[in-house]
Write a protein that holds these residues in place. Structure first.
Motif, short mmCIF file in Angstrom:
data_model
loop_
_atom_site.label_atom_id
_atom_site.label_comp_id
_atom_site.label_asym_id
_atom_site.label_seq_id
_atom_site.Cartn_x
_atom_site.Cartn_y
_atom_site.Cartn_z
N ASN A 57 80.14 41.28 57.85
CA ASN A 57 80.09 41.03 59.30
C ASN A 57 80.67 42.20 60.08
N ALA A 58 81.76 42.77 59.57
CA ALA A 58 82.38 43.91 60.24
C ALA A 58 81.44 45.12 60.24
N ILE A 59 80.75 45.33 59.12
CA ILE A 59 79.82 46.46 59.02
C ILE A 59 78.72 46.33 60.08
N TYR A 60 78.16 45.13 60.19
CA TYR A 60 77.04 44.98 61.12
C TYR A 60 77.47 44.85 62.58
N GLU A 61 78.74 44.59 62.81
CA GLU A 61 79.26 44.72 64.17
C GLU A 61 79.27 46.21 64.54
N ALA A 62 79.60 47.05 63.58
CA ALA A 62 79.57 48.49 63.82
C ALA A 62 78.14 48.98 64.02
N VAL A 63 77.19 48.39 63.27
CA VAL A 63 75.78 48.74 63.43
C VAL A 63 75.31 48.39 64.84
N ALA A 64 75.67 47.19 65.31
CA ALA A 64 75.28 46.76 66.65
C ALA A 64 75.84 47.70 67.72
N ALA A 65 77.05 48.19 67.50
CA ALA A 65 77.65 49.13 68.45
C ALA A 65 76.98 50.49 68.40
N ALA A 66 76.49 50.87 67.22
CA ALA A 66 75.85 52.19 67.06
C ALA A 66 74.43 52.20 67.62
N VAL A 70 70.59 49.56 75.52
CA VAL A 70 70.06 50.57 76.43
C VAL A 70 70.19 51.92 75.74
N HIS A 71 69.08 52.57 75.48
CA HIS A 71 69.14 53.81 74.71
C HIS A 71 68.06 54.78 75.14
N ASP A 72 68.39 56.05 75.08
CA ASP A 72 67.44 57.12 75.35
C ASP A 72 67.20 57.96 74.10
N ILE A 73 68.24 58.11 73.29
CA ILE A 73 68.17 58.93 72.09
C ILE A 73 68.50 58.07 70.88
N SER A 74 67.71 58.20 69.84
CA SER A 74 67.96 57.43 68.62
C SER A 74 69.28 57.88 67.99
N PRO A 75 70.14 56.94 67.65
CA PRO A 75 71.42 57.32 67.04
C PRO A 75 71.22 57.83 65.62
N SER A 76 72.08 58.73 65.20
CA SER A 76 72.07 59.19 63.82
C SER A 76 72.83 58.19 62.98
N ASN A 77 72.26 57.80 61.84
CA ASN A 77 72.96 56.83 61.00
C ASN A 77 73.85 57.50 59.96
N ASP A 78 74.05 58.82 60.08
CA ASP A 78 74.91 59.53 59.12
C ASP A 78 76.32 58.95 59.10
N GLN A 79 76.84 58.65 60.30
CA GLN A 79 78.20 58.12 60.36
C GLN A 79 78.30 56.74 59.73
N LEU A 80 77.29 55.92 59.96
CA LEU A 80 77.27 54.60 59.32
C LEU A 80 77.19 54.73 57.81
N ASP A 81 76.34 55.64 57.34
CA ASP A 81 76.21 55.87 55.90
C ASP A 81 77.54 56.31 55.29
N ASP A 82 78.17 57.28 55.95
CA ASP A 82 79.44 57.81 55.43
C ASP A 82 80.51 56.73 55.39
N ALA A 83 80.52 55.87 56.39
CA ALA A 83 81.58 54.87 56.50
C ALA A 83 81.35 53.65 55.63
N TYR A 84 80.09 53.28 55.42
CA TYR A 84 79.82 51.97 54.81
C TYR A 84 78.91 51.98 53.59
N CYS A 85 78.41 53.13 53.18
CA CYS A 85 77.52 53.18 52.01
C CYS A 85 78.21 53.84 50.82
N SER A 86 77.72 53.51 49.63
CA SER A 86 78.31 54.02 48.40
C SER A 86 78.05 55.51 48.22
N SER A 87 78.81 56.12 47.34
CA SER A 87 78.63 57.54 47.04
C SER A 87 77.23 57.81 46.49
N GLU A 88 76.76 56.92 45.62
CA GLU A 88 75.44 57.09 45.03
C GLU A 88 74.34 57.02 46.09
#
Length: 209
Positions: A57-66, A70-88
């Protein structure tokens, strides 16, 4: 009177030393090593389904914030990957991006986003989270991803590493897309195409034993 003053000074020094010691405990890779018993206990505590659910739930709260509504530019998911995805997972994504960069963006893999299971987004949220713990280091979470009025059944495979649960794979159950398997297959196909092109150009590649 002098004796009392001296005793107070000694207590002050002792407490001061104690406080200093607590402030210089190394963090991260410099932290003192723990024995196997401590590690096993930490892993057992980490396999608590309620704790894993809270993590998801905490991870997807961060996704919702990212991904704001209202958006003009697509967010980069690099930060989400670095914070919440495995090394592999992060290594696999880097390999795909590097391989796709060789063709200057042509025949690229990522025409959709695994965080939101699509290209466009509105209000992101998840519901009906269910956790299935395999062992102390492996678990799965199933939930409904809500995006732009659509509902997608999602499974994420979780791996316990670096003292926390990280996402090791995304599976779109609704559209039958296993992202990890698809990336691996993409790399294999790109490798085969590279070998065919090298053969057509008269270049023979040898593997060094």
């Amino acid at each position: 009177m002098k004796k009392i003053i001296i005793a107070c000074c000694m207590l002050t020094v002792l407490f001061g030393c104690g406080n200093k010691k607590s402030n210089i405990i190394p963090e991260g890779n410099d932290a003192p090593k723990t024995d196997d018993t401590t590690v096993k206990a930490e892993n057992q505590n980490s396999a608590n389904p309620e704790m894993i659910m809270a993590r998801v739930n905490a991870i997807y709260e961060a996704v919702a914030a990212a991904y704001p509504e209202v958006h003009d530019i697509s967010p980069s998911n690099d930060q989400l990957d670095d914070a919440y995805c495995s090394s592999e997972w992060n290594t696999l994504v880097q390999m795909v991006n590097s391989k796709d960069a060789e063709t200057m963006g042509r025949e690229g893999f990522f025409d959709s986003d695994y965080w939101i299971m699509g290209q466009d987004w509105g209000k992101i949220s998840i519901s009906d989270v269910k956790v299935d713990v395999k062992d102390n280091e492996h678990a799965k979470a199933n939930f409904i991803l809500h995006n732009l009025g659509s509902e997608t059944k999602v499974t994420i495979e979780l791996i316990f590493e670096r003292g926390e649960w990280f996402i090791g794979n995304f599976i779109d159950e609704t559209n039958k897309v296993n992202w990890k398997e698809s990336m691996t297959k993409h790399l294999e196909e790109r490798g085969m195409k590279a070998q065919e092109k090298a053969a057509d150009d008269g270049i023979i590649e040898y593997e060094v034993p």
